[in-house]
Write a protein that holds these residues in place. Sequence first.
Motif, PDB file in Angstrom:
ATOM      1  N   PHE A  99       0.791  -1.087   0.064  1.00 30.26           N
ATOM      2  CA  PHE A  99      -0.072  -0.041   0.160  1.00 30.26           C
ATOM      3  C   PHE A  99       0.993   1.163  -0.138  1.00 30.26           C
ATOM      4  CE2 PHE A  99      -3.623  -2.955   1.262  1.00 30.26           C
ATOM      5  CZ  PHE A  99      -4.665  -2.316   0.579  1.00 30.26           C
ATOM      6  N   HIS A 100       1.814   1.383   0.654  1.00 32.75           N
ATOM      7  CA  HIS A 100       2.744   2.330   0.876  1.00 32.75           C
ATOM      8  C   HIS A 100       3.477   2.985  -0.168  1.00 32.75           C
ATOM      9  CE1 HIS A 100       5.183   4.832   4.308  1.00 32.75           C
ATOM     10  NE2 HIS A 100       4.486   5.633   3.477  1.00 32.75           N
ATOM     11  N   HIS A 101       4.146   1.869  -0.967  1.00 31.35           N
ATOM     12  CA  HIS A 101       4.815   2.158  -2.074  1.00 31.35           C
ATOM     13  C   HIS A 101       4.036   2.056  -3.318  1.00 31.35           C
ATOM     14  CE1 HIS A 101       7.422   0.490  -5.474  1.00 31.35           C
ATOM     15  NE2 HIS A 101       8.270   1.638  -4.996  1.00 31.35           N
ATOM     16  N   ASN A 132      10.581  12.635   0.106  1.00 29.85           N
ATOM     17  CA  ASN A 132      10.756  11.991   1.271  1.00 29.85           C
ATOM     18  C   ASN A 132      10.458  10.575   1.235  1.00 29.85           C
ATOM     19  OD1 ASN A 132      10.575  14.790   2.255  1.00 29.85           O
ATOM     20  ND2 ASN A 132       8.417  14.600   2.988  1.00 29.85           N
ATOM     21  N   HIS A 133       9.595  10.063   0.447  1.00 29.23           N
ATOM     22  CA  HIS A 133       9.476   8.369   0.436  1.00 29.23           C
ATOM     23  C   HIS A 133      10.428   7.912  -0.480  1.00 29.23           C
ATOM     24  CE1 HIS A 133       5.105   9.271   1.567  1.00 29.23           C
ATOM     25  NE2 HIS A 133       5.382   8.250   2.102  1.00 29.23           N
ATOM     26  N   ASN A 134      11.273   8.609  -1.394  1.00 28.86           N
ATOM     27  CA  ASN A 134      12.495   8.123  -1.926  1.00 28.86           C
ATOM     28  C   ASN A 134      13.527   7.840  -0.832  1.00 28.86           C
ATOM     29  OD1 ASN A 134      11.211   8.022  -4.383  1.00 28.86           O
ATOM     30  ND2 ASN A 134      12.431   9.743  -5.099  1.00 28.86           N
ATOM     31  N   GLU A 182       0.057   8.112   9.506  1.00 27.07           N
ATOM     32  CA  GLU A 182      -0.507   6.765   9.824  1.00 27.07           C
ATOM     33  C   GLU A 182      -0.446   5.708   8.748  1.00 27.07           C
ATOM     34  OE1 GLU A 182      -4.406   7.629  11.461  1.00 27.07           O
ATOM     35  OE2 GLU A 182      -3.790   8.075  13.220  1.00 27.07           O
ATOM     36  N   HIS A 183      -0.343   5.955   7.380  1.00 26.50           N
ATOM     37  CA  HIS A 183      -0.404   5.212   6.296  1.00 26.50           C
ATOM     38  C   HIS A 183       0.972   4.208   6.523  1.00 26.50           C
ATOM     39  CE1 HIS A 183       1.324   8.210   3.583  1.00 26.50           C
ATOM     40  NE2 HIS A 183       2.460   7.464   4.069  1.00 26.50           N
ATOM     41  N   ALA A 184       1.766   4.691   7.166  1.00 27.51           N
ATOM     42  CA  ALA A 184       3.184   4.140   7.259  1.00 27.51           C
ATOM     43  C   ALA A 184       2.991   3.041   8.241  1.00 27.51           C
ATOM     44  CB  ALA A 184       4.328   5.246   7.739  1.00 27.51           C
ATOM     45  N   GLY A 215       3.355  13.671   9.389  1.00 26.43           N
ATOM     46  CA  GLY A 215       4.887  14.303   9.168  1.00 26.43           C
ATOM     47  C   GLY A 215       5.878  13.411   9.216  1.00 26.43           C
ATOM     48  N   TRP A 216       6.863  14.119   9.174  1.00 29.23           N
ATOM     49  CA  TRP A 216       8.292  13.211   9.317  1.00 29.23           C
ATOM     50  C   TRP A 216       9.295  13.496  10.373  1.00 29.23           C
ATOM     51  CZ3 TRP A 216       8.825   9.553   5.007  1.00 29.23           C
ATOM     52  CH2 TRP A 216       7.957   9.794   4.087  1.00 29.23           C
ATOM     53  N   VAL A 217      10.046  12.659  10.962  1.00 27.29           N
ATOM     54  CA  VAL A 217      11.311  13.133  11.706  1.00 27.29           C
ATOM     55  C   VAL A 217      12.464  12.877  11.002  1.00 27.29           C
ATOM     56  CG1 VAL A 217      11.077  10.780  12.923  1.00 27.29           C
ATOM     57  CG2 VAL A 217      12.164  12.731  13.956  1.00 27.29           C
ATOM     58  N   PHE A 219      12.121   8.984   9.528  1.00 23.71           N
ATOM     59  CA  PHE A 219      11.115   7.768   9.786  1.00 23.71           C
ATOM     60  C   PHE A 219       9.670   8.871   9.407  1.00 23.71           C
ATOM     61  CE2 PHE A 219      13.166   5.346  13.475  1.00 23.71           C
ATOM     62  CZ  PHE A 219      13.986   5.071  12.728  1.00 23.71           C
ATOM     63  N   ASP A 220       8.949   8.149   8.661  1.00 29.16           N
ATOM     64  CA  ASP A 220       7.491   8.832   8.245  1.00 29.16           C
ATOM     65  C   ASP A 220       6.633   8.225   9.470  1.00 29.16           C
ATOM     66  OD1 ASP A 220       5.234   9.077   6.776  1.00 29.16           O
ATOM     67  OD2 ASP A 220       5.842   7.861   5.175  1.00 29.16           O
ATOM     68  N   VAL A 221       5.827   9.262  10.032  1.00 22.76           N
ATOM     69  CA  VAL A 221       4.861   9.232  10.976  1.00 22.76           C
ATOM     70  C   VAL A 221       3.579   9.489  10.314  1.00 22.76           C
ATOM     71  CG1 VAL A 221       6.514   9.518  12.949  1.00 22.76           C
ATOM     72  CG2 VAL A 221       5.243  11.563  11.915  1.00 22.76           C
TER      73      VAL A 221
END
Length: 195
Positions: free
Chosen positions: A27-29, A74-76, A162-164, A124-126, A158-160
């Motif tokens: 799902f995520h990718h 971000n996802h790459n 919820e879908h992650a 968001g993202w840390v 780290f992706d925060v």
Amino acid sequence: MKNFALMALPYEANALEPVISRETIAFHHGKHLAAYVNNLNALLPGSGFEDALLEEIVCRAEGGILNNAGQILNHNLYFGQFTAPKQDNAPTGRIAAAIVRDFGSFEAFKEAFQKAGTTLFGSGWVWLSANKDGHLVITQEGNAANPVQHGLCPLLTFDVWEHAYYLDYQNRRPDHLAALWQIVDWDTVEQRMKL
Ligand code: MN
């Protein structure tokens, strides 16, 4: 003009289990990131960003173009930094030395990074980034933001959203963040250091 492509994963979809399931990767990718890529490609014609690099778009665009480009960048970085789970996984070499120099110890760094991820309100993202002097900093970025927008060099994220994690961890974001240390590919993180 060019089209952006969905990045190929550098591992099989089940390679990160049990930390991240095959279903979450699918799902995520395969759905979320693919949608950001399709959205950006549809928005680019006539935007003035047809031939721009992703980082340039993220630093200069606004609205939907910024949001979709930010999520692709971000996802790459996110999907590109993982490898199969390892017990006692830890950095070595230059990245390990920089972490000890700037945070005191790897344990202290992990605690601060997880706290930043846990306390980030909403999506968001840390990030762990290097500043212009090569010193490491932790930042929280909301929604699709990326540290390159503040002149930082992003190293680890780290992706925060919820879908992650929701399929695997439901509301337990802290448990998900704590588990991610098992799959960080520290060689890839170190290769992102420019200084
Ligand atoms: Mn995501």
